[in-house]
Design a protein around this motif. Structure first.
Motif, mmCIF file in Angstrom:
data_model
loop_
_atom_site.group_PDB
_atom_site.id
_atom_site.type_symbol
_atom_site.label_atom_id
_atom_site.label_comp_id
_atom_site.label_asym_id
_atom_site.label_seq_id
_atom_site.Cartn_x
_atom_site.Cartn_y
_atom_site.Cartn_z
ATOM 1 N N PRO A 123 36.625 31.483 26.067
ATOM 2 C CA PRO A 123 36.542 31.200 27.185
ATOM 3 C C PRO A 123 35.127 31.140 27.815
ATOM 4 N N PHE A 124 34.447 30.402 28.443
ATOM 5 C CA PHE A 124 33.120 30.558 29.078
ATOM 6 C C PHE A 124 33.292 31.624 30.188
ATOM 7 N N ILE A 125 32.470 32.637 30.120
ATOM 8 C CA ILE A 125 32.537 33.493 31.298
ATOM 9 C C ILE A 125 31.162 33.712 31.834
ATOM 10 N N PRO A 126 31.084 33.354 33.314
ATOM 11 C CA PRO A 126 29.761 33.281 33.971
ATOM 12 C C PRO A 126 28.958 34.639 33.880
ATOM 13 N N HIS A 127 27.718 34.685 33.824
ATOM 14 C CA HIS A 127 26.814 35.842 33.736
ATOM 15 C C HIS A 127 25.801 35.543 34.678
ATOM 16 N N SER A 128 25.815 36.674 35.734
ATOM 17 C CA SER A 128 24.861 36.435 37.272
ATOM 18 C C SER A 128 23.655 36.102 37.020
ATOM 19 N N GLU A 129 23.067 36.753 35.753
ATOM 20 C CA GLU A 129 21.650 36.651 35.458
ATOM 21 C C GLU A 129 21.402 35.229 34.591
ATOM 22 N N THR A 130 22.055 34.137 34.838
ATOM 23 C CA THR A 130 21.934 32.843 34.370
ATOM 24 C C THR A 130 22.106 31.734 35.412
ATOM 25 N N PRO A 131 21.669 30.663 34.901
ATOM 26 C CA PRO A 131 21.638 29.564 35.995
ATOM 27 C C PRO A 131 23.097 29.051 36.305
ATOM 28 N N LEU A 132 24.058 29.716 35.399
ATOM 29 C CA LEU A 132 25.582 29.148 35.619
ATOM 30 C C LEU A 132 26.347 30.610 36.371
ATOM 31 N N GLY A 133 25.558 31.315 36.802
ATOM 32 C CA GLY A 133 26.191 32.533 37.118
ATOM 33 C C GLY A 133 27.094 32.510 38.399
ATOM 34 N N LYS A 134 26.995 31.458 39.090
ATOM 35 C CA LYS A 134 28.119 31.031 40.243
ATOM 36 C C LYS A 134 29.028 30.005 39.800
ATOM 37 N N GLU A 135 29.110 29.706 38.813
ATOM 38 C CA GLU A 135 30.298 28.573 38.276
ATOM 39 C C GLU A 135 31.303 29.294 38.126
ATOM 40 N N LYS A 136 32.623 28.534 37.893
ATOM 41 C CA LYS A 136 33.785 28.997 37.458
ATOM 42 C C LYS A 136 33.923 29.311 36.053
ATOM 43 N N GLY A 137 34.529 30.267 35.465
ATOM 44 C CA GLY A 137 34.770 30.144 33.906
ATOM 45 C C GLY A 137 35.930 29.769 33.572
ATOM 46 N N GLY A 138 36.054 29.864 32.187
ATOM 47 C CA GLY A 138 37.391 29.332 31.444
ATOM 48 C C GLY A 138 38.543 30.201 31.873
ATOM 49 N N THR A 139 39.954 29.626 31.681
ATOM 50 C CA THR A 139 40.884 30.395 31.789
ATOM 51 C C THR A 139 41.603 30.881 30.545
ATOM 52 N N VAL A 140 42.403 31.842 30.486
ATOM 53 C CA VAL A 140 43.168 32.371 29.470
ATOM 54 C C VAL A 140 44.275 31.214 28.971
ATOM 55 N N ASP A 141 44.964 30.453 29.896
ATOM 56 C CA ASP A 141 45.907 29.398 29.568
ATOM 57 C C ASP A 141 45.159 28.463 28.861
ATOM 58 N N ASP A 142 44.149 28.049 29.561
ATOM 59 C CA ASP A 142 43.308 26.922 28.770
ATOM 60 C C ASP A 142 42.689 27.185 27.397
ATOM 61 N N THR A 143 42.305 28.382 27.174
ATOM 62 C CA THR A 143 41.692 29.056 26.015
ATOM 63 C C THR A 143 42.715 29.178 24.845
ATOM 64 N N LEU A 144 44.126 29.682 25.427
ATOM 65 C CA LEU A 144 45.260 29.664 24.461
ATOM 66 C C LEU A 144 45.716 28.296 23.832
ATOM 67 N N VAL A 145 45.506 27.391 24.873
ATOM 68 C CA VAL A 145 46.028 25.966 24.472
ATOM 69 C C VAL A 145 45.176 25.580 23.303
ATOM 70 N N MET A 146 43.873 25.815 23.538
ATOM 71 C CA MET A 146 43.044 25.214 22.546
ATOM 72 C C MET A 146 43.158 26.026 21.207
ATOM 73 N N VAL A 147 43.191 27.327 21.221
ATOM 74 C CA VAL A 147 43.343 28.136 19.920
ATOM 75 C C VAL A 147 44.653 27.574 19.214
ATOM 76 N N ALA A 148 45.780 27.343 20.028
ATOM 77 C CA ALA A 148 46.894 27.013 19.283
ATOM 78 C C ALA A 148 46.716 25.283 18.854
ATOM 79 N N LEU A 149 46.099 24.489 19.423
ATOM 80 C CA LEU A 149 45.831 23.173 18.870
ATOM 81 C C LEU A 149 44.601 23.202 17.844
ATOM 82 N N ALA A 150 43.949 24.188 17.826
ATOM 83 C CA ALA A 150 42.910 24.255 16.711
ATOM 84 C C ALA A 150 43.792 24.727 15.476
ATOM 85 N N ARG A 151 44.805 25.453 15.531
ATOM 86 C CA ARG A 151 45.688 26.074 14.534
ATOM 87 C C ARG A 151 46.509 24.878 13.847
#
Ligand code: 5AD
Length: 351
Positions: free
Chosen positions: A232-260
């Motif tokens: 998942p993308f996880i925002p880092h406060s000292e970057t330009p994307l610091g205030k954006e929303k990050g990825g979710t566990v569910d969405d990431t797991l779906v992609m892991v499963a699909l990749a498999r």
């Protein structure tokens, strides 16, 4: 219906982009569980219940690139930068070898202090030190094809370089100092040279759509890498994307499963980023098709400085803590640690 889509992915290892988009957009919680079970079964077909361990050495956090999402970006003046000397890296390997690791992943920012000469010598020393019984994986970003060739000739076995996102426009918007074309050229060169290659992407990047994620999976299917890292993308406060929303566990797991399901013979790590988002994130990934874990063996003294994203787990731990913590977690989900080199299926059968 959703069941038909999942069944098709399971039976044929293929879905069209439209089907992937539909699946991502409409899958319900109960259906996700079915998807994960199919992915787990597919993993087991190729790799059984084994989970491969890799000792991860984060040897420098100095980076010449300026990726918008990454805490190590050159513009972030708030990180304290460090470099481990080749001697310190070898000491990490000794510790790792003692803990049973037979793959060392040497990862860093794009730090040109480590010249091709320094890296080649280091790789040769590692291979010799353990009598060729370990695999060396590099994760050092973009260099020229000649450099990749020399490092391979020195004994490096594998190379991890995520494609990050397979959509050119999104890629270019996130990587002001890099180009989509060169990224692909690097991945192609690595494969051509003979490395076992790892690609992969982040989930939940700002502006990323289901169509972008479908593109990622289709790109992976075409590249057919040995390894696929998805986090998942996880925002880092000292970057330009610091205030954006990050990825979710569910969405990431779906992609892991699909990749498999779509690249069934690949090695797929349960990523540290997933473990950061949820205390059982990596265990959930292992039950959704992942079959690799990369515990950190970086010295505790510099771990926290290797912050691609914030709140990264294991910052105060020592290599031996991570080694046994991970073993317990793997066993807790009914799977087994395999301390072998852990080559990909594709590498072993040579296709
Ligand atoms: N959140 C999640 N993953 C990140 N990476 C870099 N920055 C972040 C972040 N903020 C990932 C990239 C890179 C890998 C080493 O870490 O995908 O390739």
């Amino acid at each position: 219906t959703m069941h038909n889509l999942i069944e098709k992915a399971y039976q044929t290892n293929d879905l069209s982009k439209e089907e992937i988009i539909a699946l991502i957009e409409t899958i319900k919680p109960e259906e996700r569980e079915i998807l994960y079970k199919r992915a787990l079964k597919t993993k087991q077909k190729y790799y059984g219940n084994k989970v491969y361990l890799r000792g991860l050495i984060e040897f420098s956090n100095i980076c010449r690139q300026d990726c918008l999402y990454c805490g190590l970006r050159a513009s972030n003046t708030k990180v304290e930068r460090y470099r481990l000397t080749p001697g310190e890296i070898l000491a990490c390997c000794d510790k790792g070898y003692e803990l049973g690791y037979r793959t060392f992943v040497l990862q860093s920012g794009e730090d040109l202090w480590y010249t091709v000469e320094i890296l080649s010598e280091l790789i040769r020393q590692i291979k010799k030190r353990y009598d060729q019984e370990v695999a060396v994986t590099l994760s050092i970003g973009e260099r020229g094809a000649e450099t990749y060739q020399s490092l391979f000739a020195s004994g490096a076995d594998r190379f991890l370089m995520r494609h990050e996102t397979a959509t050119e426009e999104l890629y270019e918007s996130l990587h002001p100092t890099m180009s989509f074309t060169n990224r692909r050229a690097c991945l192609n060169a690595l494969k051509e040279i003979g490395y076992q290659v790892g690609a992969g992407f982040m989930v939940g990047l700002p502006g990323q759509t289901p169509a972008d994620l479908a593109e990622d999976l289709h790109y992976l299917k075409e590249l057919h890498p040995d390894m696929i890292g998805i986090g998942p993308f996880i925002p880092h406060s000292e970057t330009p994307l610091g205030k954006e929303k990050g990825g979710t566990v569910d969405d990431t797991l779906v992609m892991v499963a699909l990749a498999r399901l779509l690249v069934p013979d690949s090695l797929i790590p349960a990523t540290t980023a997933l473990g950061t988002l949820h205390p059982l994130g990596r265990e959930m990934a292992l039950q959704a098709g992942a079959n690799v874990v990369m515990p950190i063996i970086t010295p505790t003294s510099v771990r926290k400085q290797y912050a691609l994203y914030e709140n990264k787990i294991c910052g105060d731990d020592h290599p031996e803590d991570c080694r046994y913590c991970i073993e317990r977690r793997i066993q807790a989900v009914g799977q087994e640690v395999d301390l072998g080199k852990g080559d990909s299926w594709k590498f072993i059968v040579g296709s």
